[in-house]
Structure formats: structure tokens, C-alpha cells
Design a protein around this motif. Structure first.
Motif, PDB file in Angstrom:
ATOM      1  N   ALA A  13       0.834  -1.205   0.000  1.00 43.29           N
ATOM      2  CA  ALA A  13       0.000   0.000   0.000  1.00 43.29           C
ATOM      3  C   ALA A  13       0.868   1.253   0.000  1.00 43.29           C
ATOM      4  CB  ALA A  13      -0.942   0.003   1.206  1.00 43.29           C
ATOM      5  N   LEU A  14       1.913   1.262   0.820  1.00 40.70           N
ATOM      6  CA  LEU A  14       2.807   2.420   0.861  1.00 40.70           C
ATOM      7  C   LEU A  14       3.508   2.628  -0.482  1.00 40.70           C
ATOM      8  CD1 LEU A  14       4.320   2.002   4.426  1.00 40.70           C
ATOM      9  CD2 LEU A  14       2.719   3.774   3.653  1.00 40.70           C
ATOM     10  N   TYR A  16       2.292   1.859  -3.392  1.00 43.85           N
ATOM     11  CA  TYR A  16       1.266   2.433  -4.261  1.00 43.85           C
ATOM     12  C   TYR A  16       1.108   3.936  -4.005  1.00 43.85           C
ATOM     13  CZ  TYR A  16      -3.308   3.791  -5.985  1.00 43.85           C
ATOM     14  OH  TYR A  16      -4.323   4.471  -6.606  1.00 43.85           O
ATOM     15  N   PHE A  17       0.984   4.321  -2.742  1.00 43.03           N
ATOM     16  CA  PHE A  17       0.793   5.736  -2.429  1.00 43.03           C
ATOM     17  C   PHE A  17       2.028   6.563  -2.764  1.00 43.03           C
ATOM     18  CE2 PHE A  17      -2.517   3.963   0.511  1.00 43.03           C
ATOM     19  CZ  PHE A  17      -3.596   4.450  -0.209  1.00 43.03           C
ATOM     20  N   ARG A  20       1.910   7.145  -6.462  1.00 40.85           N
ATOM     21  CA  ARG A  20       0.909   8.181  -6.771  1.00 40.85           C
ATOM     22  C   ARG A  20       1.469   9.566  -6.467  1.00 40.85           C
ATOM     23  NH1 ARG A  20      -2.772   8.027  -9.959  1.00 40.85           N
ATOM     24  NH2 ARG A  20      -3.973   9.462  -8.730  1.00 40.85           N
ATOM     25  N   SER A  21       2.184   9.707  -5.359  1.00 46.78           N
ATOM     26  CA  SER A  21       2.789  10.995  -5.007  1.00 46.78           C
ATOM     27  C   SER A  21       3.857  11.398  -6.015  1.00 46.78           C
ATOM     28  CB  SER A  21       3.411  10.934  -3.609  1.00 46.78           C
ATOM     29  OG  SER A  21       2.401  10.810  -2.650  1.00 46.78           O
ATOM     30  N   GLU A  24       1.728  12.313  -9.489  1.00 38.49           N
ATOM     31  CA  GLU A  24       0.582  13.227  -9.483  1.00 38.49           C
ATOM     32  C   GLU A  24       0.882  14.580 -10.137  1.00 38.49           C
ATOM     33  OE1 GLU A  24      -2.808  14.484  -6.327  1.00 38.49           O
ATOM     34  OE2 GLU A  24      -0.748  14.567  -5.584  1.00 38.49           O
TER      35      GLU A  24
END
Length: 153
Positions: A13-14, A16-17, A20-21, A24
């Protein structure tokens, strides 16, 4: 060392985030120019491998010829890349960034570079080296990494 399942899910999950960061803001910049993330990736790898052929781009990006054709043509039409065939073999098409392509890539990548520099300036060189080692382990099985002259063996 083994990981508990919950720890592994948290790491995924980390990851993935974090991804995204990292993508973006460049995606927002790309949108202003009427392009998408795929165009950014193409520009990035043409800059890393000047003179890259279509087949090499297919290997690096791990995409089909059909999915590469349109964005590559769009980048040419917008004047961000040029295609040159060498005298010795006109069948080969080598791709290079134009000055406007280089400028666009700098704008797209600046925020990513700034993010990394800020994080590693806070955490320190040791974390940067460990993070790089983890990324190298993930990358070394990808076929295109060999075209980038990274020594990952």
C-alpha cells in the motif's frame, strides 16, 4: 527475515501511495500540454537513451507496438521528438528529444527530483542508498534496464 502478512500488505500500500505521489504533479503538468503519463515515460527514456529505436523503446517500456505508435506520433507532431534514420541503415528509426522536448521533460521531472531530494535530505544518505538498493533489486529483472547502462549485477 520474514514479514507478517499485514506488514507486507502495508508495504504494498505504501509503495502504491508513494508512486501516486511521485506521478501526481507531473501528470498535472502533462495535462496542460495535452499529453499523458505515457508521453512522459517516452520522453524520459528517449532522454536516457538518445537515438533509441522503436524496438528498444518497446523493450524498455514493456508495451506493444500498437500502444507505442500513437503517443510516439503525437510527440513528433507536437515537436518534442525527432526521428532520424542513420545512413548505414535507413530501416532503423532513432529518436531524439528536440529542445522543446528537453524543456518539457525538465518541467515534468522537476517536481519528482525535488520530492526525492527533499525526502533524502531529511532522512540522510544512508536511507537514500538503501532505497536505491531496494529499487535496483526490483529493476534488475526488467528487460529494458540493460539498455540504461546501470550495473545491477
Amino acid at each position: 527475515m520474514t514479514f507478517h502478512k499485514e506488514d507486507s500488505y502495508k508495504k504494498i500500500a505504501l509503495f502504491y501511495f508513494a508512486y501516486r505521489s511521485l506521478t501526481e504533479k507531473p501528470d498535472q503538468v502533462a495535462e496542460k500540454y495535452g499529453i499523458q503519463r505515457v508521453h512522459h515515460r517516452i520522453l524520459f527514456f528517449i532522454a536516457q537513451i538518445p537515438g533509441v529505436s522503436v524496438n528498444q523503446l518497446l523493450t524498455v517500456l514493456e508495451v506493444t507496438k500498437q500502444s507505442l505508435n500513437l503517443p510516439l506520433r503525437q510527440l513528433k507532431d507536437k515537436g518534442y521528438i525527432v526521428t532520424i534514420s542513420p545512413e548505414e541503415d535507413k530501416r532503423i528509426k532513432q529518436h531524439y528529444l528536440t529542445d522543446s522536448g528537453k524543456d518539457l521533460l525538465k518541467e515534468l521531472s522537476k517536481v519528482q527530483i525535488d520530492q526525492m531530494e527533499e525526502i533524502f535530505s531529511i532522512l540522510g544518505k544512508d536511507y537514500e542508498e538503501k532505497w536505491t538498493t531496494v529499487m535496483e533489486e526490483y529493476a534488475k529483472i526488467r528487460p529494458g534496464v540493460k539498455l540504461l547502462n546501470f550495473n545491477l549485477e
